[in-house]
Motif scaffolding. Structure first.
Motif, PDB file in Angstrom:
ATOM      1  N   ALA A  76      -2.806  -3.051   8.187  1.00  0.00           N
ATOM      2  CA  ALA A  76      -3.869  -2.601   9.112  1.00  0.00           C
ATOM      3  C   ALA A  76      -2.896  -1.645  10.373  1.00  0.00           C
ATOM      4  CB  ALA A  76      -4.681  -3.713   9.964  1.00  0.00           C
ATOM      5  N   ASP A  77      -2.318  -2.745  10.577  1.00  0.00           N
ATOM      6  CA  ASP A  77      -1.333  -1.778  12.371  1.00  0.00           C
ATOM      7  C   ASP A  77      -0.736  -0.696  11.795  1.00  0.00           C
ATOM      8  OD1 ASP A  77      -2.043  -2.522  14.824  1.00  0.00           O
ATOM      9  OD2 ASP A  77      -0.500  -4.290  14.930  1.00  0.00           O
ATOM     10  N   LEU A  78       0.236  -0.303  10.925  1.00  0.00           N
ATOM     11  CA  LEU A  78       0.518   0.863  10.164  1.00  0.00           C
ATOM     12  C   LEU A  78      -0.704   1.803   9.761  1.00  0.00           C
ATOM     13  CD1 LEU A  78       3.659  -0.543   8.501  1.00  0.00           C
ATOM     14  CD2 LEU A  78       3.549   0.808  10.693  1.00  0.00           C
ATOM     15  N   ILE A  79      -1.930   1.436   9.099  1.00  0.00           N
ATOM     16  CA  ILE A  79      -2.614   2.519   9.025  1.00  0.00           C
ATOM     17  C   ILE A  79      -3.397   2.795  10.080  1.00  0.00           C
ATOM     18  CG2 ILE A  79      -4.766   3.200   7.873  1.00  0.00           C
ATOM     19  CD1 ILE A  79      -4.150   0.316   6.189  1.00  0.00           C
ATOM     20  N   LEU A  80      -3.289   1.998  11.554  1.00  0.00           N
ATOM     21  CA  LEU A  80      -3.730   2.796  12.888  1.00  0.00           C
ATOM     22  C   LEU A  80      -3.125   3.466  13.552  1.00  0.00           C
ATOM     23  CD1 LEU A  80      -5.222  -1.028  14.061  1.00  0.00           C
ATOM     24  CD2 LEU A  80      -6.896   1.288  13.380  1.00  0.00           C
ATOM     25  N   ILE A  86       3.260   7.420   2.331  1.00  0.00           N
ATOM     26  CA  ILE A  86       3.894   6.793   2.395  1.00  0.00           C
ATOM     27  C   ILE A  86       4.022   5.761   1.948  1.00  0.00           C
ATOM     28  CG2 ILE A  86       4.714   5.568   4.765  1.00  0.00           C
ATOM     29  CD1 ILE A  86       2.375   7.513   6.281  1.00  0.00           C
ATOM     30  N   SER A  87       5.113   5.252   1.492  1.00  0.00           N
ATOM     31  CA  SER A  87       4.821   3.693   0.690  1.00  0.00           C
ATOM     32  C   SER A  87       5.643   3.113   1.784  1.00  0.00           C
ATOM     33  CB  SER A  87       6.289   4.240  -0.452  1.00  0.00           C
ATOM     34  OG  SER A  87       5.605   5.065  -1.454  1.00  0.00           O
ATOM     35  N   LEU A  88       4.748   1.635   1.995  1.00  0.00           N
ATOM     36  CA  LEU A  88       5.022   0.467   2.678  1.00  0.00           C
ATOM     37  C   LEU A  88       5.412  -0.755   1.423  1.00  0.00           C
ATOM     38  CD1 LEU A  88       1.826   0.554   4.692  1.00  0.00           C
ATOM     39  CD2 LEU A  88       3.534   1.560   4.584  1.00  0.00           C
ATOM     40  N   PRO A  89       6.451  -1.018   2.567  1.00  0.00           N
ATOM     41  CA  PRO A  89       6.763  -2.485   1.604  1.00  0.00           C
ATOM     42  C   PRO A  89       5.205  -3.297   1.306  1.00  0.00           C
ATOM     43  CG  PRO A  89       7.807  -2.391   3.417  1.00  0.00           C
ATOM     44  CD  PRO A  89       7.232  -1.150   3.406  1.00  0.00           C
ATOM     45  N   LEU A  90       6.152  -4.710   0.802  1.00  0.00           N
ATOM     46  CA  LEU A  90       5.222  -5.916   0.789  1.00  0.00           C
ATOM     47  C   LEU A  90       5.029  -6.391   2.577  1.00  0.00           C
ATOM     48  CD1 LEU A  90       3.114  -7.525  -1.303  1.00  0.00           C
ATOM     49  CD2 LEU A  90       5.110  -9.540  -1.164  1.00  0.00           C
ATOM     50  N   MET A  91       3.496  -6.718   2.494  1.00  0.00           N
ATOM     51  CA  MET A  91       3.389  -6.927   4.186  1.00  0.00           C
ATOM     52  C   MET A  91       2.023  -7.436   3.882  1.00  0.00           C
ATOM     53  SD  MET A  91       3.143  -4.003   6.368  1.00  0.00           S
ATOM     54  CE  MET A  91       4.976  -3.199   5.831  1.00  0.00           C
ATOM     55  N   SER A  92       2.058  -8.194   5.662  1.00  0.00           N
ATOM     56  CA  SER A  92       0.606  -8.811   5.779  1.00  0.00           C
ATOM     57  C   SER A  92      -0.539  -8.292   5.782  1.00  0.00           C
ATOM     58  CB  SER A  92       0.688  -9.809   6.795  1.00  0.00           C
ATOM     59  OG  SER A  92       0.572  -9.201   8.005  1.00  0.00           O
ATOM     60  N   LYS A  93      -1.279  -7.607   5.321  1.00  0.00           N
ATOM     61  CA  LYS A  93      -2.892  -7.355   5.723  1.00  0.00           C
ATOM     62  C   LYS A  93      -2.829  -7.006   6.941  1.00  0.00           C
ATOM     63  CE  LYS A  93      -4.613  -8.328   1.898  1.00  0.00           C
ATOM     64  NZ  LYS A  93      -5.920  -8.690   0.778  1.00  0.00           N
ATOM     65  N   LYS A  94      -2.251  -7.678   8.006  1.00  0.00           N
ATOM     66  CA  LYS A  94      -2.528  -7.347   9.620  1.00  0.00           C
ATOM     67  C   LYS A  94      -1.667  -6.211   9.752  1.00  0.00           C
ATOM     68  CE  LYS A  94      -4.251  -7.314  13.611  1.00  0.00           C
ATOM     69  NZ  LYS A  94      -3.478  -9.144  14.860  1.00  0.00           N
ATOM     70  N   LEU A 144       1.150  -1.581   0.277  1.00  0.00           N
ATOM     71  CA  LEU A 144      -0.115  -0.421  -0.475  1.00  0.00           C
ATOM     72  C   LEU A 144       0.985   0.760   0.237  1.00  0.00           C
ATOM     73  CD1 LEU A 144      -2.168  -1.046   2.437  1.00  0.00           C
ATOM     74  CD2 LEU A 144      -3.127  -0.579   0.635  1.00  0.00           C
ATOM     75  N   THR A 145       0.609   2.084  -0.493  1.00  0.00           N
ATOM     76  CA  THR A 145       1.220   3.674  -0.100  1.00  0.00           C
ATOM     77  C   THR A 145      -0.398   3.925   0.282  1.00  0.00           C
ATOM     78  OG1 THR A 145       2.289   3.402  -2.284  1.00  0.00           O
ATOM     79  CG2 THR A 145       1.831   5.850  -1.676  1.00  0.00           C
ATOM     80  N   ILE A 146       0.364   4.990   1.236  1.00  0.00           N
ATOM     81  CA  ILE A 146      -0.812   5.736   2.431  1.00  0.00           C
ATOM     82  C   ILE A 146      -1.287   7.250   1.234  1.00  0.00           C
ATOM     83  CG2 ILE A 146      -1.683   6.558   4.397  1.00  0.00           C
ATOM     84  CD1 ILE A 146      -0.831   3.993   5.689  1.00  0.00           C
ATOM     85  N   TYR A 147      -1.027   8.021   1.286  1.00  0.00           N
ATOM     86  CA  TYR A 147      -1.719   9.608   1.200  1.00  0.00           C
ATOM     87  C   TYR A 147      -2.246  10.285   2.034  1.00  0.00           C
ATOM     88  CZ  TYR A 147       0.031   7.215  -3.807  1.00  0.00           C
ATOM     89  OH  TYR A 147       0.892   7.011  -4.532  1.00  0.00           O
ATOM     90  N   ARG A 148      -1.812  10.964   2.444  1.00  0.00           N
ATOM     91  CA  ARG A 148      -2.056  12.275   3.483  1.00  0.00           C
ATOM     92  C   ARG A 148      -2.676  13.237   3.303  1.00  0.00           C
ATOM     93  NH1 ARG A 148       3.319  11.984   6.010  1.00  0.00           N
ATOM     94  NH2 ARG A 148       2.949  10.468   7.685  1.00  0.00           N
ATOM     95  N   LYS A 149      -3.600  13.908   3.723  1.00  0.00           N
ATOM     96  CA  LYS A 149      -3.789  15.242   3.605  1.00  0.00           C
ATOM     97  C   LYS A 149      -3.110  16.506   2.496  1.00  0.00           C
ATOM     98  CE  LYS A 149      -8.107  17.531   5.385  1.00  0.00           C
ATOM     99  NZ  LYS A 149      -8.609  17.969   6.791  1.00  0.00           N
ATOM    100  N   ASP A 150      -1.735  16.154   3.654  1.00  0.00           N
ATOM    101  CA  ASP A 150      -0.788  17.811   3.781  1.00  0.00           C
ATOM    102  C   ASP A 150      -0.408  17.118   2.408  1.00  0.00           C
ATOM    103  OD1 ASP A 150       0.774  15.235   4.163  1.00  0.00           O
ATOM    104  OD2 ASP A 150       0.877  16.212   6.408  1.00  0.00           O
ATOM    105  N   GLN A 151      -0.435  15.835   1.726  1.00  0.00           N
ATOM    106  CA  GLN A 151       0.753  15.866  -0.001  1.00  0.00           C
ATOM    107  C   GLN A 151       1.207  14.856   0.507  1.00  0.00           C
ATOM    108  OE1 GLN A 151       0.184  17.979  -3.016  1.00  0.00           O
ATOM    109  NE2 GLN A 151      -2.189  18.554  -1.769  1.00  0.00           N
TER     110      GLN A 151
END
Ligand code: C5P
Length: 397
Positions: A383-387, A372-380, A362-369
């Motif tokens: 999930a923790d990194l999104i939280l 964060i590009s996450l490497p391949l990892m388990s969905k769990k 996943l890549t997480i885009y924040r409102k402030d532009q």
């Protein structure tokens, strides 16, 4: 909950060797660790190894003279634990716990504990998929046990599959999160899975979403202390421990379920793959086949997330963007258009990062532009990194 004392139960599988590294890592993190080994575990690993690493005698026998100052040792140890972890957990200990059998030190001690129990299964894939094991795990989850699922890979028997005990560093991270309880009391609503848009009583339109990402989020949020509502489309997954699950079918039903609960939420994470269109009419009877084509008119479903974006007051809103092309541009566009705080984007054409897989990139885009590009990892793990990102937004408030 502050975790200081950890009881580590070790059962008899080849992954028992990983218990040594786990003990060592937990000690380095400052936890006090006391190990219990079953008879079979001692075939794979010497108690002396765990005794040396934990700096405590290892308990192996229910009827031997106490190794500590506690004379009813299995009860005293059960009370001492802030967390009770069994790694590796064989099909046997899972079965005994599910059935309420206490026939050795470990099985009686774990029955007597009121501490959170974390099980880390490791076994051959065929055993892990056996209906008895599946049912026992589902039952233990219902009773509140936490599970760190096995990873996929080469197994000791030569097979490849899901059954490898998760690595000690992942288990340590998990325990740190469990102990952190950084989302305590936060109300988080998560949607997951596909929706079904009926054509008639037997046919529907849907998509490939498995619901895994949303269920992983719900599980992770609960483990960190959140009050979690999971609104789920039709999926083949067991309800996560401690989570209020509301099953829905269509996008309209999901819309109603989400909107009815939105005001009281602190955050909403929309991991569901909601159908954008539904058949204009739903036949009450099965539509009979005729010669020639069947033209179906589809009408737009409401965009639930966009609606929440318009209504939000204090809520953090997180969307997902599953894309096949122009991932970044599309994700950024949605972040703005739906008034989101975060959007998690993935390219579903990638082999390990799409529908139905255990992993995600996943890549997480924040409102402030920023992104964060996450490497391949388990969905769990994802999930923790999104939280973590949501937690950070609350901290900065
Ligand atoms: O626009 P798109 O469907 O790609 O946006 C994806 C995000 O919007 C996801 O978080 C999804 O759950 C949400 N969504 C929604 N209602 C719809 C369509 C998408 O909430 N009708």
């Amino acid at each position: 909950m502050k975790i200081k004392n950890i009881v580590l139960g070790v059962t008899g599988g080849i992954a028992a060797y990983k218990a040594a590294e786990l003990t060592s890592r937990l000690k380095k993190e400052g936890y006090d660790v006391r190990c219990v080994m079953t008879k079979s575990a001692q075939q794979f690993l010497s108690p002396l190894t765990l005794q040396t690493l934990s700096n405590h005698p290892v308990i192996t026998d229910l009827f031997a003279a106490p190794t500590t100052q506690w004379n009813v040792e299995h009860i005293a140890l059960a009370k001492w634990a802030d967390v009770f972890i069994i790694a590796p957990a064989t099909a046997n200990i899972i079965g005994k716990m599910a059935a309420g059998i206490g026939d050795d030190f470990l099985s009686t001690c774990v029955m007597a504990t009121k501490a959170p129990i974390v099980l880390v299964p490791a076994m051959n894939e065929a055993m892990y998929e056996h209906q008895a094991v599946v049912d026992n795990i589902a039952l233990l989850k219902k009773r509140g046990c936490f599970f760190i699922e096995p990873a996929v890979g080469k197994l000791a028997c030569g097979d490849s599959g899901k059954g490898r005990m998760e690595e000690p560093n992942v288990i340590v991270d998990y325990l740190k999160r469990l102990g952190r309880y950084d989302l305590t009391g936060k109300k988080i609503l998560i949607t997951a899975g596909p929706t079904r848009e009926a054509l008639d009583p037997v046919r529907f339109l849907t998509n490939h979403s498995s619901g895994r990402m949303g269920y992983a989020l719900a599980e992770a949020a609960y483990e960190r202390g959140a009050l979690v509502t999971l609104i789920s489309g039709p999926v083949n997954l067991a309800a996560p421990t401690g989570v209020d699950v509301i099953k829905v079918d269509s996008a309209l039903a999901m819309y109603e379920a989400v909107l009815a609960r939105f005001d009281e939420q602190d955050a909403v994470i929309k991991a569901a793959a909601v159908a954008d269109y539904r058949p204009e009419t739903v036949s009450a009877e099965k539509i009979k086949k005729k010669d020639g084509d069947w033209l179906v008119k589809l009408v737009r479903n409401p965009d639930i997330l966009a609606e929440l974006g318009g209504r939000k007051t204090r809520q953090i809103l997180v969307g997902f963007a599953a894309e096949t092309n122009d991932v970044e541009a599309n994700a950024r566009k949605k972040l703005v258009a739906k008034n989101l705080d975060l959007i998690c984007a993935n390219d579903i054409t990638e082999a390990e990062a799409g529908f139905g897989t255990e992993t995600n990139r996943l890549t997480i885009y924040r409102k402030d532009q920023s992104k964060i590009s996450l490497p391949l990892m388990s969905k769990k793990q994802a999930a923790d990194l999104i939280l973590d990102q949501i937690g950070q937004l609350w901290q900065n408030e």
